[in-house]
Design a protein around this motif. Structure first.
Motif, mmCIF file in Angstrom:
data_model
loop_
_atom_site.group_PDB
_atom_site.id
_atom_site.type_symbol
_atom_site.label_atom_id
_atom_site.label_comp_id
_atom_site.label_asym_id
_atom_site.label_seq_id
_atom_site.Cartn_x
_atom_site.Cartn_y
_atom_site.Cartn_z
ATOM 1 N N ALA A 72 31.877 46.884 34.211
ATOM 2 C CA ALA A 72 33.138 46.203 34.515
ATOM 3 C C ALA A 72 33.662 46.615 35.886
ATOM 4 C CB ALA A 72 34.172 46.509 33.435
ATOM 5 N N CYS A 73 33.568 47.889 36.215
ATOM 6 C CA CYS A 73 34.031 48.368 37.527
ATOM 7 C C CYS A 73 33.159 47.812 38.643
ATOM 8 C CB CYS A 73 34.059 49.886 37.566
ATOM 9 S SG CYS A 73 35.422 50.553 36.613
ATOM 10 N N TRP A 74 31.851 47.784 38.427
ATOM 11 C CA TRP A 74 30.960 47.208 39.435
ATOM 12 C C TRP A 74 31.332 45.746 39.672
ATOM 13 C CZ3 TRP A 74 27.882 42.928 39.376
ATOM 14 C CH2 TRP A 74 27.075 42.741 40.515
ATOM 15 N N LEU A 75 31.520 45.010 38.586
ATOM 16 C CA LEU A 75 31.851 43.594 38.713
ATOM 17 C C LEU A 75 33.186 43.402 39.426
ATOM 18 C CD1 LEU A 75 31.083 40.692 38.128
ATOM 19 C CD2 LEU A 75 32.105 40.946 35.853
ATOM 20 N N ALA A 76 34.189 44.188 39.055
ATOM 21 C CA ALA A 76 35.495 44.083 39.719
ATOM 22 C C ALA A 76 35.357 44.386 41.210
ATOM 23 C CB ALA A 76 36.502 45.025 39.067
ATOM 24 N N SER A 77 34.634 45.435 41.564
ATOM 25 C CA SER A 77 34.499 45.787 42.987
ATOM 26 C C SER A 77 33.699 44.735 43.750
ATOM 27 C CB SER A 77 33.869 47.169 43.149
ATOM 28 O OG SER A 77 32.525 47.160 42.737
ATOM 29 N N THR A 78 32.801 44.035 43.070
ATOM 30 C CA THR A 78 32.036 42.963 43.704
ATOM 31 C C THR A 78 32.907 41.730 43.940
ATOM 32 O OG1 THR A 78 29.974 43.744 42.714
ATOM 33 C CG2 THR A 78 30.035 41.436 43.397
ATOM 34 N N LEU A 79 33.765 41.411 42.975
ATOM 35 C CA LEU A 79 34.563 40.187 43.063
ATOM 36 C C LEU A 79 35.864 40.354 43.845
ATOM 37 C CD1 LEU A 79 34.124 38.821 39.421
ATOM 38 C CD2 LEU A 79 32.798 38.247 41.474
ATOM 39 N N LEU A 80 36.453 41.539 43.839
ATOM 40 C CA LEU A 80 37.756 41.730 44.487
ATOM 41 C C LEU A 80 37.806 41.303 45.951
ATOM 42 C CD1 LEU A 80 38.976 45.038 42.852
ATOM 43 C CD2 LEU A 80 40.192 42.847 42.844
ATOM 44 N N ARG A 127 32.149 38.080 26.097
ATOM 45 C CA ARG A 127 33.108 37.153 26.725
ATOM 46 C C ARG A 127 34.446 37.842 26.939
ATOM 47 N NH1 ARG A 127 32.927 31.505 28.348
ATOM 48 N NH2 ARG A 127 30.782 31.054 27.876
ATOM 49 N N GLY A 128 34.881 38.604 25.944
ATOM 50 C CA GLY A 128 36.149 39.325 26.072
ATOM 51 C C GLY A 128 36.119 40.343 27.199
ATOM 52 N N ALA A 129 35.008 41.069 27.318
ATOM 53 C CA ALA A 129 34.870 42.049 28.399
ATOM 54 C C ALA A 129 34.900 41.353 29.755
ATOM 55 C CB ALA A 129 33.575 42.843 28.221
ATOM 56 N N LEU A 130 34.181 40.246 29.857
ATOM 57 C CA LEU A 130 34.169 39.495 31.112
ATOM 58 C C LEU A 130 35.553 38.926 31.421
ATOM 59 C CD1 LEU A 130 32.487 38.526 33.493
ATOM 60 C CD2 LEU A 130 31.840 36.538 32.122
ATOM 61 N N ASP A 131 36.217 38.389 30.413
ATOM 62 C CA ASP A 131 37.582 37.869 30.602
ATOM 63 C C ASP A 131 38.532 38.961 31.085
ATOM 64 O OD1 ASP A 131 36.893 35.318 29.844
ATOM 65 O OD2 ASP A 131 37.685 35.494 27.806
ATOM 66 N N LEU A 132 38.382 40.155 30.539
ATOM 67 C CA LEU A 132 39.221 41.274 30.963
ATOM 68 C C LEU A 132 39.038 41.536 32.460
ATOM 69 C CD1 LEU A 132 39.741 44.512 29.011
ATOM 70 C CD2 LEU A 132 39.285 44.613 31.437
ATOM 71 N N VAL A 133 37.803 41.569 32.914
ATOM 72 C CA VAL A 133 37.531 41.824 34.331
ATOM 73 C C VAL A 133 38.052 40.677 35.196
ATOM 74 C CG1 VAL A 133 35.737 42.172 36.079
ATOM 75 C CG2 VAL A 133 35.511 43.253 33.828
ATOM 76 N N GLY A 158 41.160 50.089 44.358
ATOM 77 C CA GLY A 158 40.901 51.125 43.360
ATOM 78 C C GLY A 158 41.825 51.047 42.165
ATOM 79 N N GLN A 159 43.037 50.524 42.368
ATOM 80 C CA GLN A 159 43.975 50.374 41.247
ATOM 81 C C GLN A 159 43.430 49.383 40.229
ATOM 82 O OE1 GLN A 159 47.467 49.187 43.466
ATOM 83 N NE2 GLN A 159 48.393 51.207 43.224
ATOM 84 N N ALA A 160 42.890 48.274 40.701
ATOM 85 C CA ALA A 160 42.332 47.270 39.785
ATOM 86 C C ALA A 160 41.126 47.834 39.048
ATOM 87 C CB ALA A 160 41.958 46.002 40.543
#
Length: 174
Positions: A72-80, A127-133, A158-160
């Motif tokens: 989830a953190c990798w995905l968030a840092s990739t998309l942010l 799906r829920g995990a992806l939706d959360l991110v 980093g906050q996200a």
């Protein structure tokens, strides 16, 4: 040099990174590539197909993760860093969910962790995990836009990521 699908997707991704989804039109993309809009349709069927391809490109370097919070953190840092990336991924989910490699990775992690008694609960968990991110990325990007409009300091990425890690860790424990 002949136009390729890779050229189309790379230019679309650059427009998305620089200007956001509202400015990623087929006309603008064609203009940036120096071709007529019709030439794009040799490489992508329509804008949805283009957004699916952009999503595949964003997730192309998806490393193997052994923990859902790390994924989830990798995905968030990739998309942010990519404006409206969560919306682009949502389009891909609607049109071609199998193209969203992070969804498959979350399903594999759910299976390995013994989530649910069958495939449907694992798919729902993924799906829920992806939706959360995606929700955290959208919220963060909107807060950053609001901060710019108010001429205040935007939130740190980093906050996200910390929010995503904490939420997914709690959620994974049930």
């Amino acid at each position: 040099m002949a136009l390729t699908r890779a050229d189309v997707v790379a230019t679309a991704t650059r427009i998305l990174r620089d200007y956001g989804l509202a400015d990623l039109t087929m006309r603008r993309l064609a203009r940036e590539l120096g071709v007529g809009p019709g030439a794009l349709y040799w490489h992508v069927a329509d804008k949805q197909d283009l957004l699916v391809a952009v999503t595949e490109g964003l997730m192309a370097r998806l490393p193997v993760h052994h923990d859902a919070a790390e994924l989830a953190c990798w995905l968030a840092s990739t998309l942010l860093p990519v404006p409206d990336a969560a919306d682009v991924v949502r389009v891909a989910l609607a049109w071609r969910p199998e193209a969203v490699s992070a969804l498959g990775a979350f399903e594999e992690l759910a299976s390995a962790a013994g989530v649910g008694a069958g495939v449907a609960p694992r798919e729902a968990w993924a799906r829920g995990a992806l939706d959360l991110v995606l929700g955290a990325v959208s919220d963060h990007q909107e807060a950053a836009r609001a901060a710019v409009a108010r001429q205040s300091e935007p939130p740190a990425a980093g906050q996200a990521e910390a929010r995503v890690r904490a939420a997914l860790t709690r959620w994974s424990r049930g």
